[in-house]
Design an enzyme around this catalytic site. Structure first.
Site, PDB file in Angstrom:
ATOM      1  N   CYS A   1       1.084  -1.348  -0.138  1.00 39.15           N
ATOM      2  CA  CYS A   1      -0.251  -0.136  -0.186  1.00 39.15           C
ATOM      3  C   CYS A   1       0.915   1.425  -0.110  1.00 39.15           C
ATOM      4  CB  CYS A   1      -1.226  -0.272   1.071  1.00 39.15           C
ATOM      5  SG  CYS A   1      -2.458  -1.409   0.968  1.00 39.15           S
ATOM      6  N   ALA A   2       1.763   1.693  -0.447  1.00 36.70           N
ATOM      7  CA  ALA A   2       3.268   2.669  -1.244  1.00 36.70           C
ATOM      8  C   ALA A   2       2.663   2.358  -2.426  1.00 36.70           C
ATOM      9  CB  ALA A   2       3.842   2.238  -0.097  1.00 36.70           C
TER      10      ALA A   2
END
Ligand code: PLP
Length: 442
Positions: free
Chosen positions: A371-372
């Site tokens: 999630c980056a």
């Protein structure tokens, strides 16, 4: 392995004796090495929750003894968290569901015309909530100094009269690297901006002081702080929160509600933390967070940091001479960090590698872009602006191993041994559904 061992013992956590099956039919104790996603509950937190559970009652809405007791416990948890975070006298602690929830709450409370500054390296929870504001997304810096310089430059160009907010992580959920929070806060304030610290990965590993860092808000999640009972925290300045519409409309947030003669409804909202805590508060979640805050404080962060340093060194030393294992880093290999390390292995798809650690050794890690997306793509030499799927296997994926206060040496030692063995047998073998597992697995 010649690594010093004069560090404190791990804190007792749940799950240490859970046995999991391997692909070859053997069974081993599970090694939880995915703390950055969700850490196991501290035994102390579990015990405190269990001790309170029979006394559970409604909060802020009951005359009965247990409701009174539960209300007092909830408010006491707020004070404990304020102390843990070194809050200023007039700061507000709002209980939320998580860091994501906390940052979305702040995003909903931004004053009109607010400009938001974020680095592309942020977790999506810190990168995305500001979509209704004017967002300036800064490129990945290659060191703490460059981070401050980039922010200074961006802030210098902004409209000095409008409100502005900087959102920055304390520790990266991909590289574990510590960000120069106090320096970024000073830069923000020098340009009339405010700053919120995403402490999701920092608070479980390092002391966080709102006052010392001089940040305006801080957000973190209970489930990463050994208190997985559905609560998170947003703490900091009261004014923007007081002036904003309630995050959720409903009971608890409203002081008085009357039906108007024209058929409408008129509401007077609370001004304090309750304004943004509509609905029945999660007293067990808040109590669990307070318990974790106390446990970590009593253990002493200097001890926890030293122990984690010892574990990081063990992983680094154990894999230093292994060819084909590349750790991801933005600020350099020696940059200060928490126990979160991402890496890629030549010849292996990261998702396959993570699966092989699980099926061959009982080790739980995570593979993906964490999630980056822009950060991982940058670190892997890809295009941070490219489109792609979060957890789709492919070249632009990494493996992340992460640990903390409850991790015994044996878990990281098993991890090191597993990586060495898997790298030495890169062919492995494929299962019927196409997954790659260690050659030894049946
Ligand atoms: N910020 C960082 C740095 C994180 O690592 C995470 C979760 O991994 C979040 C924010 C979001 O936390 P949560 O999923 O608990 O809302």
């Amino acid at each position: 392995m010649s690594v010093a061992t004069s560090v404190c013992a791990p804190l007792p956590v749940l799950g240490g004796d859970v046995i999991v099956p391997l692909a070859d039919g053997r069974e081993v104790p599970y090694a939880a090495l995915d703390y950055a996603a969700s850490a196991p509950a501290l035994q102390r937190v579990w015990d405190d929750v269990a001790a309170y559970a029979p006394y559970y009652g409604s909060v802020h809405r009951g005359a009965g003894y247990l409701s009174q007791l539960s209300t007092e416990l909830f408010e006491k948890a707020r004070r404990t968290v304020a102390g843990f975070l070194g809050c200023r006298e007039d700061d507000q602690v709002v209980f939320t569901r998580s860091t994501t929830d906390s940052l979305n709450l702040l995003a909903a409370a931004l004053p009109e015309g607010c400009q938001v500054f974020v680095f592309e390296t942020e977790h999506h929870a810190a990168l995305l909530p500001w979509r209704h504001a004017r967002v300036s997304c800064l490129p990945a810096p290659r060191g703490p100094r460059e981070a401050v310089a980039l922010l200074e430059r961006a802030l210098a160009d902004r409209d000095p009269h409008g409100p502005a907010l900087v959102c920055v992580t304390g520790a990266s959920n991909v590289t574990g690297e510590l960000w120069p929070v106090a320096e970024l806060a000073a830069a923000a304030h020098a340009h009339g901006a405010r700053i919120v610290l995403d402490a999701a990965q920092l608070a479980p590993h390092h002391p966080v002081s709102v006052r010392d860092l001089d940040v305006d808000w801080v957000a973190f999640s209970g489930h990463k702080l050994y208190a997985p009972f559905g609560s998170g925290v947003l703490a900091g300045r009261a004014d923007w929160l007081r002036d904003a519409e309630p995050y959720l409309a409903g009971g608890g947030a409203s002081r008085s509600v009357v039906r108007r003669p024209d058929g409408g409804v008129e509401v007077a909202w609370h001004e304090g933390a309750a304004r943004h805590e509509a609905g029945s508060p999660n007293v067990i979640g808040a109590h669990a967070i307070a318990s974790a805050c106390q446990a970590l404080t009593e253990a002493g962060f200097e001890n926890l940091v030293a122990r984690e340093r010892h574990l990081i060194d063990r992983v680094r030393a154990g894999l230093a001479d292994v060819p084909g294992v590349r750790f991801l880093s933005l600020f350099g290999a020696d940059a200060p960090r928490v126990g979160v390390l991402s890496f890629v292995v030549d010849g292996w798809d990261s998702a396959d590698f993570a699966t092989a650690l699980s099926t061959g050794y009982g080790i739980g890690v995570r593979a993906g872009l964490f999630c980056a997306h822009p950060l991982v793509r940058t670190l892997l030499g890809g295009d941070p602006a490219a489109e792609g799927d979060c957890e789709t296997p492919g070249d632009l994926n990494a493996v992340r191993v992460s640990f903390g206060a409850g991790t015994p040496d044996e878990h990281v030692d098993r991890f090191v041994r597993a990586v060495r063995e898997l790298v030495a047998t890169p062919c492995g073998q494929r299962t019927a559904d196409g997954r790659r597992v260690p050659a030894t697995a049946g």
